[in-house]
Design a protein around this motif. Structure first.
Motif, PDB file in Angstrom:
ATOM      1  N   THR A  94       0.821  -1.216   0.000  1.00  0.00           N
ATOM      2  CA  THR A  94       0.000   0.000   0.000  1.00  0.00           C
ATOM      3  C   THR A  94       0.856   1.268   0.000  1.00  0.00           C
ATOM      4  N   GLY A  95       2.178   1.107  -0.159  1.00  0.00           N
ATOM      5  CA  GLY A  95       3.083   2.265  -0.070  1.00  0.00           C
ATOM      6  C   GLY A  95       2.818   3.325  -1.122  1.00  0.00           C
ATOM      7  N   THR A  96       2.490   2.910  -2.343  1.00  0.00           N
ATOM      8  CA  THR A  96       2.268   3.900  -3.409  1.00  0.00           C
ATOM      9  C   THR A  96       0.986   4.684  -3.127  1.00  0.00           C
ATOM     10  N   TYR A  97      -0.017   3.967  -2.614  1.00  0.00           N
ATOM     11  CA  TYR A  97      -1.259   4.636  -2.197  1.00  0.00           C
ATOM     12  C   TYR A  97      -0.948   5.649  -1.085  1.00  0.00           C
ATOM     13  N   ALA A  98      -0.136   5.212  -0.113  1.00  0.00           N
ATOM     14  CA  ALA A  98       0.151   6.074   1.029  1.00  0.00           C
ATOM     15  C   ALA A  98       0.942   7.319   0.602  1.00  0.00           C
ATOM     16  N   ASP A  99       1.783   7.161  -0.413  1.00  0.00           N
ATOM     17  CA  ASP A  99       2.625   8.287  -0.855  1.00  0.00           C
ATOM     18  C   ASP A  99       1.946   9.147  -1.912  1.00  0.00           C
ATOM     19  N   ALA A 100       0.749   8.774  -2.349  1.00  0.00           N
ATOM     20  CA  ALA A 100       0.094   9.487  -3.461  1.00  0.00           C
ATOM     21  C   ALA A 100      -0.096  10.963  -3.110  1.00  0.00           C
ATOM     22  N   GLN A 101       0.082  11.798  -4.125  1.00  0.00           N
ATOM     23  CA  GLN A 101      -0.078  13.243  -3.931  1.00  0.00           C
ATOM     24  C   GLN A 101      -1.449  13.656  -4.462  1.00  0.00           C
ATOM     25  N   GLY A 102      -2.281  14.144  -3.608  1.00  0.00           N
ATOM     26  CA  GLY A 102      -3.580  14.659  -4.072  1.00  0.00           C
ATOM     27  C   GLY A 102      -4.639  13.575  -4.168  1.00  0.00           C
TER      28      GLY A 102
END
Ligand code: PXP
Length: 397
Positions: A309-317
């Motif tokens: 879920t790291g990419t979700y957590a790091d998503a901008q906006g």
């Protein structure tokens, strides 16, 4: 008896519609309405405002409107077929705003509105009198508790806590404190159902001694995260954790940076899983939410996948976050359909965990950094209980 979900709001991701449909069908089954059909229509604020003005003389957006097809009970007849019990119209935009204000997972809140609208359709009305309001609330609670198995009822999502960062602080002085073994016990006392530790090749935080003692002391479930190396496989076979999660590992990374490439390393992972399974240790593969990786994980015989879920957590906006969430929602359903058990984790915190916790196919979340950070301010017990609230254990129905 089928319900129909009609999505007329571009802001609502199409990926959540099957999920809402399932909840709506359960709802209708829980309150038997032979031969009747209900449409749940998801609209924008603008559309619900028009309906509210036209049928109720109120020129404002609202969260939910119910149009019963029973003309005697409700003269606000919607244009529906004769088998229609009625229509429930929900504004996605208002629902999203209210869910944020109430700090509830958006999907859970949408389902609550579906239940509220449905209970109006079957004749309850909280505006009639205080006792009618009480009766309506009681019926809503009953339906929520019997239908929504995935939201903190018979199938509660579980919280496993990663205590690596307790060891990180200890290793800063190479001393004895703080001890991840004590922290793990406190996490369990506060309601965690599993403890996760990552024994890294460079032993930067968790030490071999920690894993050995945890094996003796943990009352719930020990999940050993590790690279699929010969050294680690030998340690796991010796210690026998309750499960192993295989992760990619790079010495130079600060934390695990991405999922395993199961497609490219299928042969070696197949071998590693075989050896661990020979010792009766179920294996989870930490992977990015991609169909190709899920299929490969199934091919090599994994029992679980842990969706990264790291990419979700790091998503901008919001847009990027919604897109990443969609990928996880779809991946969870795909993995489940393959017969894999599904966990998720990495980068989850008190703010972003709600929508992930609402994904029905996910059994367990693995969360470390956010909980250990919060524990510095409020103590482990409170930090764990607050996270449990966020993932739905503590939500008042
Ligand atoms: N899952 C896996 C596979 C991980 O490697 C980690 C980090 O150690 C986590 C979950 C927990 O991530 P976080 O510490 O960001 O909550």
């Amino acid at each position: 008896m089928p319900a129909t979900i009609i999505n007329r709001c571009p802001q609502l991701r199409q990926a959540v519609i099957p999920r809402l449909k399932k909840e709506a069908d359960r709802l209708l089954a829980a309150h038997h309405q032979p031969g009747r059909h209900v449409s749940f229509v998801l609209v924008s604020d603008q559309e619900i405002q028009t309906l509210n003005r036209t049928y109720r003389n109120k020129d404002s957006a609202t969260n939910v409107l119910s149009f019963s097809n029973d003309a005697q009970r409700d003269p606000m007849l919607a244009v529906t077929g004769s088998h229609e019990l009625g229509e429930v119209i929900i504004s996605v935009e208002t629902a999203r705003r209210e869910a944020t204000e109430l700090n509830q997972p958006f999907l859970l809140y949408l389902v609550r509105l579906m239940v509220h609208g449905f209970v109006h359709l079957i004749g309850y009305d909280h505006e009639r009198s205080p006792s009618a309001a009480q009766e309506m609330t009681a019926m809503e609670k009953k339906l929520l508790s019997t239908t929504i198995t995935s939201f903190g009822r018979s199938h509660m999502i579980k919280l496993a806590i990663n205590v690596d960062h307790v060891a990180t602080i200890r290793q800063a002085r190479l001393g004895r404190e703080p001890d991840p073994v004590i922290a793990a016990a406190q996490c369990e006392l506060a309601g965690a159902v599993g403890i996760v530790v990552h024994l890294r090749e460079d032993r930067r935080h968790i030490q071999d001694r920690d894993v050995r003692i945890l094996r003796e002391t943990i009352q719930t479930k020990l999940n050993l995260e590790m690279a699929a190396t010969e050294e680690m496989i030998a340690i796991a076979r010796d210690i026998k954790p309750d499960m192993v999660t295989l992760v990619p590992e790079k010495r130079e990374e600060l934390t695990t940076e991405g999922g395993l490439d199961v497609v490219s390393f299928a042969d070696s992972l197949d071998r590693a899983i075989g050896e661990l399974q020979d010792s009766e240790i179920p294996v989870s593969l930490f992977i990015d939410p991609l169909e190709s990786q899920i299929e490969a994980a199934d091919d090599v015989g994994a029992t679980f996948v842990e969706l990264h879920t790291g990419t979700y957590a790091d998503a901008q906006g919001d847009d990027e976050r919604e897109e990443e969430l969609d990928r996880i929602v779809e991946a969870a359903a795909t993995a489940f359909d393959f017969g894999l058990r599904v966990n998720a984790g990495h980068g989850l915190n008190y703010v972003n965990v709600g929508p992930i916790a609402a994904i029905e196919e996910i059994e367990e979340l693995s969360i470390g950094h956010a909980i250990i950070c919060r524990a510095l301010y409020v103590g482990i017990d409170q930090a764990v209980r607050e996270m449990r609230e966020q993932i739905g254990y503590g939500i008042e129905l």
